[in-house]
Design an enzyme around this catalytic site. Structure first.
Site, PDB file in Angstrom:
ATOM      1  N   LYS A  84     -35.388  -7.808  10.055  1.00  0.00           N
ATOM      2  CA  LYS A  84     -34.192  -7.697   9.426  1.00  0.00           C
ATOM      3  C   LYS A  84     -34.635  -7.220   8.037  1.00  0.00           C
ATOM      4  O   LYS A  84     -35.303  -7.815   7.711  1.00  0.00           O
ATOM      5  CB  LYS A  84     -33.239  -9.086   9.099  1.00  0.00           C
ATOM      6  CG  LYS A  84     -31.865  -8.994   8.541  1.00  0.00           C
ATOM      7  CD  LYS A  84     -31.300 -10.239   8.748  1.00  0.00           C
ATOM      8  CE  LYS A  84     -30.047 -10.224   8.094  1.00  0.00           C
ATOM      9  NZ  LYS A  84     -29.136 -11.617   8.103  1.00  0.00           N
ATOM     10  N   SER A 153     -24.630 -11.326   9.610  1.00  0.00           N
ATOM     11  CA  SER A 153     -25.558  -9.992   8.869  1.00  0.00           C
ATOM     12  C   SER A 153     -26.448  -9.542   9.565  1.00  0.00           C
ATOM     13  O   SER A 153     -27.130  -8.692   9.161  1.00  0.00           O
ATOM     14  CB  SER A 153     -25.920 -10.598   7.451  1.00  0.00           C
ATOM     15  OG  SER A 153     -26.687 -11.653   7.442  1.00  0.00           O
ATOM     16  N   SER A 177     -24.859 -15.990  10.463  1.00  0.00           N
ATOM     17  CA  SER A 177     -25.533 -14.569  10.566  1.00  0.00           C
ATOM     18  C   SER A 177     -26.561 -14.378  11.657  1.00  0.00           C
ATOM     19  O   SER A 177     -26.946 -13.237  12.020  1.00  0.00           O
ATOM     20  CB  SER A 177     -26.219 -14.287   9.321  1.00  0.00           C
ATOM     21  OG  SER A 177     -24.993 -14.113   8.411  1.00  0.00           O
TER      22      SER A 177
END
Length: 450
Positions: A84, A153, A177
């Site tokens: 990420k 996210s 997330s």
């Protein structure tokens, strides 16, 4: 529009790890499969900030040369892993999904990336995150249905794993997330006990709530990722993954499972579930009950959910305002609407209210630790299936455990009538991560049979 799943979607990290170790395949062949999935699907899914490159190609060759010389680093040797884009990767900018952000390449790897590299994993690229790892929708689409969100996210991480573009990925969670995208994309996600994994080199959102964590296709795959990511507190348990009996037990290759005690927290949290999710949960509970699990239903009044949700947002708002408030005034073009609103909310908050929120968090953590004890709580991982891409979905099912810092795992449990994944969330008390893994693997095996 739904994309056809590639054959690699059904192949797990565990399978590839065994094949590399036993020389039934090469690191190059494994990477080539992921690259082919990227070439086929990335233009539609848009999971990556960047993928591959000369350094990645060299790392793949190096891992194959090590295998030929008899050096096997462990179960992640040669495994493609995505990261990420809030984690520093040496030589690559960390953009955190922020519009118009300019950033120099990171000088060194974040702690989590460094551990993955040391274990032999191939860091194949950076995955898309929502701006500042918050709620504003990303460009990424759900591979099960391109008209749906993958969640956020950790949007790109979930979508990349679900698409067969990598076999594991790093995500993070401040609200929901990791667990919500895992649920929406039909993969597994793990948020550890708060503070168990290092945040060094990770872009901060709310330090009192930020959790690093991995995503993969099965619980066994998560366990293999944790052989690298676990700090000394957990390392003694996970390093036994190189020991065949323990590996067999934890990854489900043995016939032994202890029968777990489950608690279903009824009340406001389950009332948030959409009818399709509620029906899937009830069917799953019946399957687990038939397999011998003990399931107790209890009111969840102790969670004080309306207050918890309010104080969780207050902590997020104040802490991101502390970190980014000045920059909002200097570079407003870098801030999307939801992030701007949260920062402004934090700037307007009174210090006494923030202090009260932290005190409430600590008090509730102690109380809920006693309430959960050694049991595992079961509840939906999201309100329903993935919604349309104007939103990343509601984190209300996950934010209580982010606020409290309790370990959680999401596993797939069913498909909606539209054929979209629905996830089951398992929650344990703090530091019960190992027990949570064992029980999650048991649930996964039971649901696979059922």
């Amino acid at each position: 529009m739904t994309l056809p799943l590639t054959p690699e979607f059904e192949t797990t990290l565990f399978d590839k790890s065994q094949a590399i170790q036993n020389r039934r395949t090469t690191c190059q062949e494994v990477f080539d499969c992921c690259r082919a999935a990227v070439e086929e699907r990335e233009s539609s899914v848009r999971a990556w900030v960047q993928f591959g490159g000369d350094e990645v190609e060299q790392a793949v060759r190096d891992r194959d040369l090590e295998i030929k010389s008899g050096q096997w680093r462990g179960p992640l040797h040669g495994i493609p892993v995505g990261v990420k884009d809030i984690y520093d990767v040496a030589g690559v900018p960390t953009l955190a999904g922020i519009p118009h952000r300019q950033s120099d390449p990171a000088e060194r790897d974040s702690a989590m990336v460094a551990r993955l590299r040391e274990a032999g994993a191939i860091i194949v690229g950076k995955t898309v995150t929502t701006p500042y790892a918050f709620f504003d929708p990303p460009p990424t689409r759900n591979p099960w249905d391109l008209d749906r969100t993958p969640g956020g996210s950790s949007s790109g991480s979930a979508a990349a794993v679900a698409s067969g573009m990598c076999f594991g990925a790093l995500g993070s969670q401040t609200g929901g997330s990791i667990l919500r995208p895992a649920s929406f994309c039909g993969v597994v996600g793990y948020k550890p006990t708060f503070g168990s994994l290092s945040r060094r080199g990770m872009f901060p959102f709310a330090p009192s709530l930020d959790h690093p964590g991995p995503m993969a296709r099965t619980v066994a795959d998560l366990i293999l990722l944790m052989t690298a990511l676990a700090p000394p507190l957990l390392q003694g348990c996970f390093e036994g993954m190189t020991n065949e009996p323990l590996m067999a037990e934890l990854t489900g290759r043995s016939n032994y499972f202890g029968l777990p005690d489950f608690v279903v927290p009824e009340g406001e949290v389950l009332a948030k579930s959409e009818p399709t999710m509620s029906a899937a949960l009830q069917a799953t509970l019946a399957t687990l009950d038939d397999a011998g699990a003990s399931i107790e239903r209890t009111p969840a009044d102790e969670l004080e959910l309306p207050k918890l949700w309010t104080e969780h947002r207050r902590v997020m708002a104040v802490e991101i305002a502390t970190a980014q408030g000045d920059r909002l005034g200097e570079h407003p073009e870098e801030f999307t609407p939801a992030v701007r609103a949260l920062i402004e909310e934090g700037l307007a908050a009174r210090s006494v209210d923030y202090a009260a929120a932290i005190q409430f968090q600590r008090r509730l953590r102690r109380r809920m630790s006693r309430a959960i004890g050694g049991a595992i709580w079961l509840l939906p991982a999201a309100r329903g299936a993935a919604p349309t891409p104007e939103t990343t979905g509601d984190p209300c099912m996950n934010s209580p455990w982010s606020f409290l810092g309790f370990p959680t795992i999401t596993i797939p449990m069913a498909l909606s009538p539209e054929g979209l994944p629905l996830g089951l969330q398992l929650v344990a008390g703090p530091k019960y991560d190992i027990e949570l893994f064992r029980v999650a693997r048991w649930c996964e095996s039971v649901l696979a049979r059922g």
